[in-house]
Design an enzyme around this catalytic site. Structure first.
Site, PDB file in Angstrom:
ATOM      1  N   LYS A  78       0.859  -1.180   0.000  1.00 55.69           N
ATOM      2  CA  LYS A  78       0.000   0.000   0.000  1.00 55.69           C
ATOM      3  C   LYS A  78       0.900   1.235   0.000  1.00 55.69           C
ATOM      4  O   LYS A  78       1.934   1.247   0.674  1.00 55.69           O
ATOM      5  CB  LYS A  78      -0.881  -0.032   1.261  1.00 55.69           C
ATOM      6  CG  LYS A  78      -1.902   1.086   1.364  1.00 55.69           C
ATOM      7  CD  LYS A  78      -2.772   0.916   2.618  1.00 55.69           C
ATOM      8  CE  LYS A  78      -3.841   1.989   2.714  1.00 55.69           C
ATOM      9  NZ  LYS A  78      -4.674   1.837   3.931  1.00 55.69           N
ATOM     10  N   SER A 106      -9.738   1.979   3.164  1.00 55.40           N
ATOM     11  CA  SER A 106      -8.853   2.733   2.314  1.00 55.40           C
ATOM     12  C   SER A 106      -7.870   1.879   1.513  1.00 55.40           C
ATOM     13  O   SER A 106      -7.303   2.366   0.534  1.00 55.40           O
ATOM     14  CB  SER A 106      -8.068   3.736   3.156  1.00 55.40           C
ATOM     15  OG  SER A 106      -7.161   3.065   4.014  1.00 55.40           O
ATOM     16  N   SER A 150      -9.971  -0.446   7.292  1.00 54.80           N
ATOM     17  CA  SER A 150      -9.374  -0.246   5.969  1.00 54.80           C
ATOM     18  C   SER A 150      -8.666  -1.461   5.365  1.00 54.80           C
ATOM     19  O   SER A 150      -8.283  -1.419   4.197  1.00 54.80           O
ATOM     20  CB  SER A 150      -8.375   0.911   6.017  1.00 54.80           C
ATOM     21  OG  SER A 150      -9.056   2.136   5.997  1.00 54.80           O
TER      22      SER A 150
END
Lengths: 484, 95
Positions: free
Chosen positions: A76, A151, A175
């Protein structure tokens, strides 16, 4: 090759069925040809990946390769990667080349894993749909008109589309688990303090926790073995021995006590979701577990408490972006205040600005006790609910989300509406507990997740239950039609 | 609690955040609805409850006061928008 799990790929590498270079080329090729549809990557590091793959193959030839050496993963874009653009999906950091590796990144490098690139996300990890990215929304591989969740939406979409076997994510209020559910993959949020936050760009420091996102619980166990452990560089990291998370995967579930919180099956949950989750729970009964109704009476307070604590901590953490030392700087500032204000005004997107404003308000003179302190007291009530429940049951189960993935653009007008999507995941971060989302079926053709929660540091128990469920079901093996 | 535009401008100043004139009404509405949501907390009596700051109630770890990091100023300043002689440049502060 792209349909194999990490466990299968590791065996293939060990048996010499294919090399890491072949594997890496295969996945890079998939990213290059398919990702224009999904937008799941912000940066692809092809050259570095091939160099890492060659190194992994050389280690293996010399007989020195670790179990996961040569397996491709993605990070990420919230994890700092030395010499590689690290944007947090923000214009603010769109020119930031990290000068060091996050602890999670360096641990994976040391284990010989190959980094294919950095995945898209909601800006500064603030969002539940991945629509708040400076680099554009990510599309759900199961339905291009749907959000992938957020997210960590890029990580989830990339794994679901078989562009990478696994990716890292971070979870502040859901997330990892929510995008895992929306994209039909397995995502684990570890106990707070289990995985180092060093080099993971801070959103809300008392809630943030990194974890693995992969196709199976077994793969998550293999990855957590590399990620977890004490880190002196993270002041909230906990000194606690790391077990082998694969050791208990095959324990039988006979006698396991599962609690279903009545608050998680009430108003707001669609009936199809409820039926799908109950069907999944029945699988555990077949495996010998017993089901008990429990109550987490303060569940609804998790949303208000979270939306004070997270923005307050964010407003403090994000004060470092001042246009002076790194990140976006406005043109021709007339004075220092103008430099701060315009650099921040231009560099942050709307949701980030909203949360900074809410957090600044909550921490401002005269309001601290009424908001932040109050939310911290509620936080203890929420944690106490869970601790009471774990006196009676071993695991708690319920839906990860109130419904299947929603359509792009459908929730963007009202931030409060969007915050309600996180009702089942937020409390887990407030309590610091580990949680996992596993694929549990399809609702209207879109994947949904079963969330399993355990007591602090009981990741092995979570992974055991999730693995036994995956031995008994095949939801985790389904792939979007275009990616089979 | 309803915020007005002046409140939002004040908070934006505290946060050193330039917000566009045309965005202020929207932010005012958004913040008001977020604060309404958050006000649900006030209905709960928490007088006897200790605030929870770390989920495992861990306290801040201390270390010996020894230098452990090496000086990497040039390396870190590669990301700086403006530097001179190893210093970060900002608009003139003192006349």
């Amino acid at each position: 090759m792209h349909n194999k799990t990490i466990a299968e790929l590791a065996k293939g590498l060990a048996d010499g069925d294919f090399s890491s270079v072949e594997l890496t080329r295969h996945f890079l090729q998939r990213i290059n040809t398919l990702d224009s549809q999904y937008n799941s990557f912000i940066t692809v590091t092809g050259e570095q990946a091939l160099a890492q793959a060659e190194a992994a193959d050389a280690l293996r030839a010399a007989g020195n390769a670790g179990k996961l050496a040569g397996i491709p993963i993605a990070h990420k874009d919230i994890f700092c990667t030395e010499g590689v653009l690290t944007t947090c999906a923000s214009k603010m950091l769109s020119n930031f080349v990290a000068p060091y590796d996050a602890t999670v990144v360096s641990r994976f490098k040391q284990a010989g894993l190959v980094t294919l690139g950095k995945t898209n996300m909601d800006e500064f990890a603030m969002g539940s749909s991945n629509e708040n990215s400076f680099y554009g929304a990510v599309k759900n591989p199961w339905a291009l008109g749907a959000v992938p969740g957020g997210s960590s939406g890029g990580s989830a979409a990339a794994v679901a589309a078989r562009l990478v076997p696994a990716a890292t994510g971070t979870d502040t209020g859901g997330s990892i688990r929510q995008p895992a559910a929306f994209c039909g993959i397995t995502g684990l949020k570890p106990t707070y303090g289990r995985v180092s936050r060093w080099g993971m760009i801070a959103y809300a420091s008392s809630l943030d926790q990194g974890g693995p996102m992969a196709r199976t619980a077994e793969d998550c166990a293999l990855l957590l073995n590399e990620m977890a452990g004490f880190d002196p560089k993270d002041s909230t990291s906990l000194k606690k021995a790391v077990p082998d998370y694969t050791a208990d995967l095959n324990q039988p579930l006979a006698g396991l006590r599962i609690g279903l919180p009545k608050e998680y099956f009430g108003e707001g949950l669609s009936s199809e979701m409820g039926d799908t989750i109950m069907t999944a729970v029945k699988e555990f009964e077949k495996l010998g577990a017993t089901i008990h109704e429990i109550s987490l009476p303060n569940t609804m307070l998790a949303i208000p408490a979270y939306y004070v604590i997270a923005p307050a901590e964010a407003s403090s953490n994000l004060s470092r972006y001042d246009g002076v030392r790194f990140g976006h700087r406005c043109e021709n500032p007339v004075n220092l205040e103008d430099l701060y204000k315009r650099s921040r005004g231009e560099g942050f997107g709307k949701e980030v600005q909203r949360r900074i404003l809410v957090g600044t308000y909550a921490l401002s003179e005269g309001y601290y006790d009424a908001y932040y302190r109050k939310a911290q007291r509620i936080r203890r009530l929420i944690q106490q609910d869970f601790l009471n429940a774990f006196n009676e049951v071993d695991l708690i189960m319920g839906p990860t989300t109130p419904s299947e993935a929603f359509d792009l653009g459908s929730n963007t007008d009202d931030p409060v509406q969007m915050y309600m999507e996180d009702i089942y995941t937020l409390a887990v971060n407030l309590a610091g507990l580990p949680g996992i989302s596993v694929p549990a079926g399809l609702v209207n053709g879109r994947p949904v997740g079963l969330q399993i929660l355990a007591g602090h540091f009981q990741e092995s128990q979570l992974l055991n239950a999730a693995h036994q469920f995956q031995n008994a079901t095949n939801w985790h093996q389904l792939a979007p039609t275009a990616n089979q | 609690m309803a915020l007005d535009q002046t409140d939002v401008e004040k908070v934006a100043h505290l946060a050193r955040l330039q917000i566009e004139e045309q965005d202020i009404p929207e932010y005012t509405r958004n913040l008001t609805s977020i604060l309404d949501l958050v006000s649900q907390m006030q209905a709960v009596d928490t007088d006897d409850i200790d605030p929870l700051a770390h989920p495992l109630d861990a306290t801040q770890r201390l270390r010996h006061d020894e230098v452990t990091e090496t000086n990497q100023r040039e390396h870190f300043q590669k990301n700086a928008p403006a530097i001179e002689a190893g210093l970060f440049l900002v608009p003139k502060v003192i006349e």
